[in-house]
Design an enzyme around this catalytic site. Structure first.
Site, mmCIF file in Angstrom:
data_model
loop_
_atom_site.group_PDB
_atom_site.id
_atom_site.type_symbol
_atom_site.label_atom_id
_atom_site.label_comp_id
_atom_site.label_asym_id
_atom_site.label_seq_id
_atom_site.Cartn_x
_atom_site.Cartn_y
_atom_site.Cartn_z
ATOM 1 N N ASN A 1 0.807 -1.236 0.000
ATOM 2 C CA ASN A 1 0.000 0.000 0.000
ATOM 3 C C ASN A 1 0.837 1.283 0.000
ATOM 4 O O ASN A 1 0.407 2.300 -0.535
ATOM 5 C CB ASN A 1 -1.001 -0.004 1.163
ATOM 6 C CG ASN A 1 -0.352 -0.157 2.507
ATOM 7 O OD1 ASN A 1 0.754 -0.688 2.611
ATOM 8 N ND2 ASN A 1 -1.014 0.296 3.542
ATOM 9 N N GLU B 1 4.295 -4.491 12.391
ATOM 10 C CA GLU B 1 3.303 -3.425 12.258
ATOM 11 C C GLU B 1 2.197 -4.005 11.401
ATOM 12 O O GLU B 1 2.381 -4.233 10.201
ATOM 13 C CB GLU B 1 3.922 -2.198 11.577
ATOM 14 C CG GLU B 1 5.060 -1.563 12.356
ATOM 15 C CD GLU B 1 4.611 -0.875 13.623
ATOM 16 O OE1 GLU B 1 3.392 -0.652 13.797
ATOM 17 O OE2 GLU B 1 5.475 -0.582 14.463
ATOM 18 N N CYS C 1 -3.037 1.545 6.793
ATOM 19 C CA CYS C 1 -3.257 0.873 8.071
ATOM 20 C C CYS C 1 -3.945 1.809 9.049
ATOM 21 O O CYS C 1 -4.709 1.369 9.896
ATOM 22 C CB CYS C 1 -1.932 0.382 8.640
ATOM 23 S SG CYS C 1 -0.678 1.657 8.751
ATOM 24 N N PRO D 1 10.224 -6.162 -0.868
ATOM 25 C CA PRO D 1 8.970 -5.452 -1.102
ATOM 26 C C PRO D 1 7.867 -6.438 -1.483
ATOM 27 O O PRO D 1 8.147 -7.588 -1.817
ATOM 28 C CB PRO D 1 9.313 -4.552 -2.293
ATOM 29 C CG PRO D 1 10.410 -5.260 -3.022
ATOM 30 C CD PRO D 1 11.145 -6.104 -2.016
ATOM 31 N N SER E 1 -0.173 -7.690 6.843
ATOM 32 C CA SER E 1 -1.425 -8.114 7.460
ATOM 33 C C SER E 1 -1.158 -8.891 8.755
ATOM 34 O O SER E 1 -0.063 -9.448 8.955
ATOM 35 C CB SER E 1 -2.192 -8.998 6.486
ATOM 36 O OG SER E 1 -1.423 -10.144 6.197
HETATM 37 P P1 NDP Z 1 0.755 -9.045 3.488
HETATM 38 O O1 NDP Z 1 0.789 -9.495 4.900
HETATM 39 O O2 NDP Z 1 0.008 -9.837 2.510
HETATM 40 O O3 NDP Z 1 2.248 -8.942 2.919
HETATM 41 C C1 NDP Z 1 3.252 -8.149 3.533
HETATM 42 C C2 NDP Z 1 4.612 -8.599 3.031
HETATM 43 O O4 NDP Z 1 4.921 -9.897 3.534
HETATM 44 C C3 NDP Z 1 4.681 -8.720 1.507
HETATM 45 O O5 NDP Z 1 5.949 -8.302 1.070
HETATM 46 C C4 NDP Z 1 4.490 -10.205 1.307
HETATM 47 O O6 NDP Z 1 4.982 -10.640 0.081
HETATM 48 C C5 NDP Z 1 5.299 -10.748 2.464
HETATM 49 N N1 NDP Z 1 5.004 -12.121 2.838
HETATM 50 C C6 NDP Z 1 3.935 -12.898 2.517
HETATM 51 N N2 NDP Z 1 4.044 -14.112 3.096
HETATM 52 C C7 NDP Z 1 5.204 -14.128 3.795
HETATM 53 C C8 NDP Z 1 5.872 -15.086 4.617
HETATM 54 N N3 NDP Z 1 5.361 -16.291 4.848
HETATM 55 N N4 NDP Z 1 7.040 -14.742 5.190
HETATM 56 C C9 NDP Z 1 7.554 -13.513 5.003
HETATM 57 N N5 NDP Z 1 6.982 -12.559 4.232
HETATM 58 C C10 NDP Z 1 5.810 -12.861 3.642
HETATM 59 O O7 NDP Z 1 0.268 -7.540 3.561
HETATM 60 P P2 NDP Z 1 -0.187 -6.623 2.354
HETATM 61 O O8 NDP Z 1 0.942 -6.467 1.400
HETATM 62 O O9 NDP Z 1 -1.489 -7.153 1.881
HETATM 63 O O10 NDP Z 1 -0.371 -5.217 3.071
HETATM 64 C C11 NDP Z 1 -1.557 -4.800 3.627
HETATM 65 C C12 NDP Z 1 -1.541 -4.972 5.133
HETATM 66 O O11 NDP Z 1 -0.473 -4.238 5.689
HETATM 67 C C13 NDP Z 1 -2.786 -4.458 5.798
HETATM 68 O O12 NDP Z 1 -3.266 -5.380 6.747
HETATM 69 C C14 NDP Z 1 -2.323 -3.204 6.502
HETATM 70 O O13 NDP Z 1 -3.079 -2.857 7.611
HETATM 71 C C15 NDP Z 1 -0.936 -3.566 6.857
HETATM 72 N N6 NDP Z 1 -0.151 -2.338 7.082
HETATM 73 C C16 NDP Z 1 0.189 -2.022 8.363
HETATM 74 C C17 NDP Z 1 0.856 -0.848 8.633
HETATM 75 C C18 NDP Z 1 1.251 -0.501 10.038
HETATM 76 O O14 NDP Z 1 2.094 0.353 10.218
HETATM 77 N N7 NDP Z 1 0.688 -1.106 11.060
HETATM 78 C C19 NDP Z 1 1.201 0.087 7.571
HETATM 79 C C20 NDP Z 1 0.794 -0.351 6.270
HETATM 80 C C21 NDP Z 1 0.142 -1.536 6.052
HETATM 81 P P3 NDP Z 1 4.007 -10.670 -1.222
HETATM 82 O O15 NDP Z 1 3.167 -9.447 -1.218
HETATM 83 O O16 NDP Z 1 4.982 -10.672 -2.323
HETATM 84 O O17 NDP Z 1 3.192 -11.909 -1.080
#
Ligand code: NDP
Length: 501
Positions: A145, A240, A274, A169, A219
């Site tokens: 995002n 986070e 978020c 990323p 997430s």
């Molecule tokens: P995801 O949890 O789907 O993915 C986050 C990252 O983790 C991506 O780079 C993803 O790779 C990677 N990933 C996926 N599976 C694994 C694994 N098993 N081990 C290690 N890394 C992995 O989140 P989103 O990208 O969908 O982002 C949205 C979420 O982020 C929302 O829930 C939002 O609230 C949260 N968020 C929180 C913030 C905060 O400060 N609290 C700020 C911004 C967002 P890939 O995408 O390539 O699968």
């Protein structure tokens, strides 16, 4: 990154606004990730050796680079996320230059040795030094995002602390991170200190196994997997995670501003933040007036493919899965008795867009009030009073942030103190994210650990305590071996004298 490091399949990066293929990037496997990690480790001691001033020079150059290349940066972010020019400019670019400036100036103070003299009677006279040294290689895993703010944003304090950084990323938005890597090289960052491991979840999992600290943003579901993986190798981490931030509006509050805040922070980045407002609780006495204002403001928003400044207010939904989740939340709410006041649908045609939506007649039996929607939707619910609003805000597994509008700031602050969330903005929303001296992190399932503030950089360091006793001391202190009745008595007398009050 050498092409030989790429393993099939490569990742296609497509524009969420029109589906066009923008680029293809390699998907790195565990061997390639380990090779980047090894290079990062090799480069780290010399980077740490530059000291705060030397590192700040590079990051200040990066700050200037981002502003000099602002159009290219905004275009790259917008192309892979589908977000508006304004959201890319203010939130991503704006945050990042301010973070570069902040950490360049403040890191040395936060990480300086702290020296004190022990006053505790039994240890009096000892000198204590607490120091922070870089952990080595920090792994940052970022979401889609905010590819600049969230991924590189978390790398900045890690770099300033003297670490190398390996960034993974989201597979949906790798191009911004690759641009950052190119820019850092131009700005004089030594080779190997910052590397980007493009790939999907497996690449992220491989990264966890080879770093000294994991900073994860994403997430709650993935956060759990990251925590479990980090536990296996006892790698420290910070998470986070998701949010379900609420806005409380009570009688006597400035309703025009509250409605603007609801519309702006509810729809900002098409609701994919978020800390965006995901639910509104309005006191019954002002509910109708506030709702009318919110609906009017949301109705006026233009949604569609961004085409430069002032083209639309609400851009694309970056992830296809997210669009389905938004639809599912709306369908669930409607099935349980909610009504759509405005919006409610995916836009037909090219690209992924969802109409800015206001839902009414909502309650906590609905997914849209209990789970993160992460879209341009704003459920508004009437409450009897502040107590009910507080209870409803706290009735959530998530606890990232909240916002309060009341008759005056003191009342707002008093309500803020009752909310089980990591940050509360009074007469405002979400701006705490830009207050870099204050810790930002979630309660409950919104995260573990914080970014920003002293803790936001100290987490990237191992702390070490050095206690220096005076050079000339008793050759044998009373508690030393051999134990005697006399020394046991003496110790008891000392304890009673000092502590028996
Ligand atoms: P995801 O949890 O789907 O993915 C986050 C990252 O983790 C991506 O780079 C993803 O790779 C990677 N990933 C996926 N599976 C694994 C694994 N098993 N081990 C290690 N890394 C992995 O989140 P989103 O990208 O969908 O982002 C949205 C979420 O982020 C929302 O829930 C939002 O609230 C949260 N968020 C929180 C913030 C905060 O400060 N609290 C700020 C911004 C967002 P890939 O995408 O390539 O699968």
């Amino acid at each position: 990154m050498a092409p030989s490091e790429a393993v099939a399949p490569a990742i296609e990066v497509r524009s969420p606004a029109d589906g066009r293929l923008i680029a293809t990037v390699p998907s790195l496997d565990a061997t390639a990730v380990a090779a980047l990690a090894a290079r990062g480790r090799e480069a780290q001691p010399a980077w740490a050796g530059l000291g705060f001033e030397g590192r700040a020079k590079v990051l200040s150059a990066m700050q200037r680079w981002l502003l000099e290349n602002a159009e290219r940066v905004i275009e790259t972010i917008a192309s892979e996320t589908g977000k508006t020019y304004e959201d890319a400019q203010l939130l991503e670019l704006g945050y990042t230059v301010s973070a570069l400036s902040f950490w360049s100036r403040r890191a040395a103070g936060y990480l300086a040795d702290r020296r004190s003299v022990v006053r505790a009677p039994l240890l009096a006279g000892r000198r204590v030094i607490t120091r922070h040294s870089p952990r080595g290689l920090v792994g940052v895993i970022g979401p889609w995002n905010y590819p600049l703010l969230n991924s590189f944003g978390d790398a900045i304090p890690a770099l300033m602390a003297g670490n190398s950084v390996l960034l993974k990323p989201s597979e949906l938005t790798p191009l911004t991170s690759l641009l950052v890597a190119e820019a850092l090289r131009e700005c004089g960052l030594p080779e190997g200190v910052f590397a980007v491991a493009t790939g999907a979840g497996e690449t992220g999992a491989a990264l966890i196994a080879v770093v000294d600290f994991v900073m994860f943003t994403g997430s709650t579901a993935t956060g759990r997997r990251v925590a479990a993986a980090a536990a296996a190798s006892l790698t420290p981490f910070a998470l986070e995670l998701g949010g379900k931030d609420a806005l409380i509006v009570l009688e006597g509050a400035p309703l025009e501003r509250a409605a603007n805040v609801a519309a702006y922070y509810g729809m900002i980045n098409a609701g994919q933040s978020c800390v965006s407002i995901e639910r509104v609780y309005a006191q019954a006495s002002i509910y109708d007036e506030l709702l009318e204002k919110i609906v009017a403001k949301v109705t006026a928003l233009r949604v569609g493919a961004p085409a430069g400044p002032a083209s639309v207010e609400v851009g694309a939904i970056t992830s296809a899965a997210q669009l389905e989740l938004i639809e599912a939340h709306i369908a669930d709410a409607l099935a349980k008795g909610a009504r759509v006041a405005v919006g409610g649908h995916r836009r037909p045609g090219e690209g992924r867009f969802f109409e800015p939506t206001v839902l009414v007649d909502v309650d906590h039996g609905m997914r849209c009030m209990m789970e993160e929607t992460f879209g341009p939707t704003l459920p508004v619910m009437a409450v009897a009073d502040a107590d009910e609003a507080v209870a409803l805000v706290n009735d959530s597994p998530l606890g990232l942030g909240a916002a309060v509008f009341a008759a005056d700031s003191e009342r707002g602050e008093a309500i803020a103190r009752r909310l089980d969330v990591g940050a509360v903005c009074v007469n405002d929303a979400a701006v705490n994210y830009f207050v870099l001296q204050a810790p930002m992190g979630g309660h409950k399932q919104s995260g573990i650990g914080v970014r920003h503030g002293a803790e936001g950089i100290r987490k990237y360091c191992s702390s070490q305590t050095i206690v220096i006793s005076p050079r000339l001391m008793l050759r044998r202190e009373p508690q030393f071996y051999p134990y005697t009745r006399g020394s046991a008595k003496l110790v008891r007398r000392l304890l009673n004298t000092l502590y028996r009050r």
